[in-house]
Design a protein around this motif. Structure first.
Motif, mmCIF file in Angstrom:
data_model
loop_
_atom_site.group_PDB
_atom_site.id
_atom_site.type_symbol
_atom_site.label_atom_id
_atom_site.label_comp_id
_atom_site.label_asym_id
_atom_site.label_seq_id
_atom_site.Cartn_x
_atom_site.Cartn_y
_atom_site.Cartn_z
ATOM 1 N N ASN A 27 -48.581 -39.989 28.999
ATOM 2 C CA ASN A 27 -49.631 -39.599 29.950
ATOM 3 C C ASN A 27 -49.484 -38.138 30.375
ATOM 4 O O ASN A 27 -50.460 -37.399 30.439
ATOM 5 C CB ASN A 27 -49.632 -40.529 31.167
ATOM 6 N N ALA A 50 -50.531 -36.042 27.366
ATOM 7 C CA ALA A 50 -51.990 -36.043 27.205
ATOM 8 C C ALA A 50 -52.648 -35.136 28.252
ATOM 9 O O ALA A 50 -53.560 -34.365 27.926
ATOM 10 C CB ALA A 50 -52.532 -37.462 27.304
ATOM 11 N N LYS A 65 -54.749 -31.769 27.438
ATOM 12 C CA LYS A 65 -56.128 -31.644 27.951
ATOM 13 C C LYS A 65 -56.317 -30.320 28.685
ATOM 14 O O LYS A 65 -57.344 -29.653 28.512
ATOM 15 C CB LYS A 65 -56.476 -32.816 28.865
ATOM 16 N N ARG A 110 -53.705 -43.839 13.522
ATOM 17 C CA ARG A 110 -53.870 -44.752 14.658
ATOM 18 C C ARG A 110 -53.228 -44.157 15.914
ATOM 19 O O ARG A 110 -53.828 -44.154 16.986
ATOM 20 C CB ARG A 110 -53.251 -46.118 14.310
ATOM 21 N N ALA A 145 -55.272 -41.173 17.130
ATOM 22 C CA ALA A 145 -56.513 -41.633 17.781
ATOM 23 C C ALA A 145 -56.214 -42.133 19.189
ATOM 24 O O ALA A 145 -56.944 -41.817 20.141
ATOM 25 C CB ALA A 145 -57.165 -42.727 16.938
ATOM 26 N N HIS A 146 -55.135 -42.873 19.347
ATOM 27 C CA HIS A 146 -54.748 -43.373 20.662
ATOM 28 C C HIS A 146 -54.417 -42.215 21.609
ATOM 29 O O HIS A 146 -54.873 -42.176 22.750
ATOM 30 C CB HIS A 146 -53.553 -44.326 20.540
ATOM 31 N N MET A 174 -55.381 -39.016 21.382
ATOM 32 C CA MET A 174 -56.570 -38.220 21.683
ATOM 33 C C MET A 174 -57.507 -38.968 22.629
ATOM 34 O O MET A 174 -58.239 -38.348 23.393
ATOM 35 C CB MET A 174 -57.282 -37.798 20.394
ATOM 36 N N ASN A 175 -57.464 -40.296 22.596
ATOM 37 C CA ASN A 175 -58.227 -41.105 23.541
ATOM 38 C C ASN A 175 -57.677 -40.880 24.960
ATOM 39 O O ASN A 175 -58.442 -40.741 25.912
ATOM 40 C CB ASN A 175 -58.144 -42.581 23.140
ATOM 41 N N LEU A 176 -56.345 -40.804 25.081
ATOM 42 C CA LEU A 176 -55.715 -40.500 26.379
ATOM 43 C C LEU A 176 -56.089 -39.093 26.853
ATOM 44 O O LEU A 176 -56.285 -38.861 28.042
ATOM 45 C CB LEU A 176 -54.192 -40.604 26.284
ATOM 46 N N ASP A 216 -58.810 -37.664 26.239
ATOM 47 C CA ASP A 216 -60.225 -37.731 26.610
ATOM 48 C C ASP A 216 -60.971 -36.498 26.104
ATOM 49 O O ASP A 216 -61.758 -35.887 26.825
ATOM 50 C CB ASP A 216 -60.372 -37.884 28.136
ATOM 51 N N LYS A 275 -63.770 -34.707 23.898
ATOM 52 C CA LYS A 275 -65.121 -35.085 23.456
ATOM 53 C C LYS A 275 -65.580 -34.339 22.205
ATOM 54 O O LYS A 275 -66.636 -34.639 21.669
ATOM 55 C CB LYS A 275 -66.135 -34.839 24.582
#
Length: 130
Positions: free
Chosen positions: A37, A40, A44, A71, A74-75, A77-79, A81, A83
């Protein structure tokens, strides 16, 4: 094209490099990874600071771990966020190439410079392939 940031995603450090659309690739300071976290959030902040349109992530293409790495990326980059566009680039040998560039400069110092040089190499490969 907007700015493009490359990520060399590691378990201890995350190497970063930037291209602002002028063809010049600059390594950025690496992020020390304490937990996913925090990592990420720090990634960001960098993506926002440079208004990144595209993120290029190095993965070992063609290896037995490619799908697992996609995988995980992707996880992550999802954290983050993010776009924008996420692209993958083969990272094979980029760390060894970065270490060769640093030979004599540092002696196995784990300060993230090699990680960000590796990200620079990944981004240069991506831009050449376009």
């Amino acid at each position: 094209m907007g700015s493009v940031i490359a990520i060399d995603l590691g378990l201890k450090r995350i190497g970063l490099a930037l291209s602002s659309g002028n063809g010049i690739v600059t390594p950025l300071g690496a992020i020390e990874r304490k937990n996913r976290n925090q990592a990420a959030n720090d990634v960001k902040k960098v993506l926002d600071e440079y208004d990144a349109q595209t993120v290029v992530v190095g993965i070992p293409m063609g290896s037995t771990t490619e799908e697992e790495m996609r995988r995980r990326v992707a996880h992550f980059m999802n954290l983050v966020d993010f776009k924008g566009e996420i692209a993958y680039q083969d990272e094979a040998g980029s760390s060894q190439e970065a270490e060769a560039l640093m030979r004599g400069e540092i002696r196995y110092k784990r300060d993230g410079r090699i990680d960000s040089l590796s990200a620079k190499i990944i981004l240069e490969r991506y831009l050449r392939a376009l």
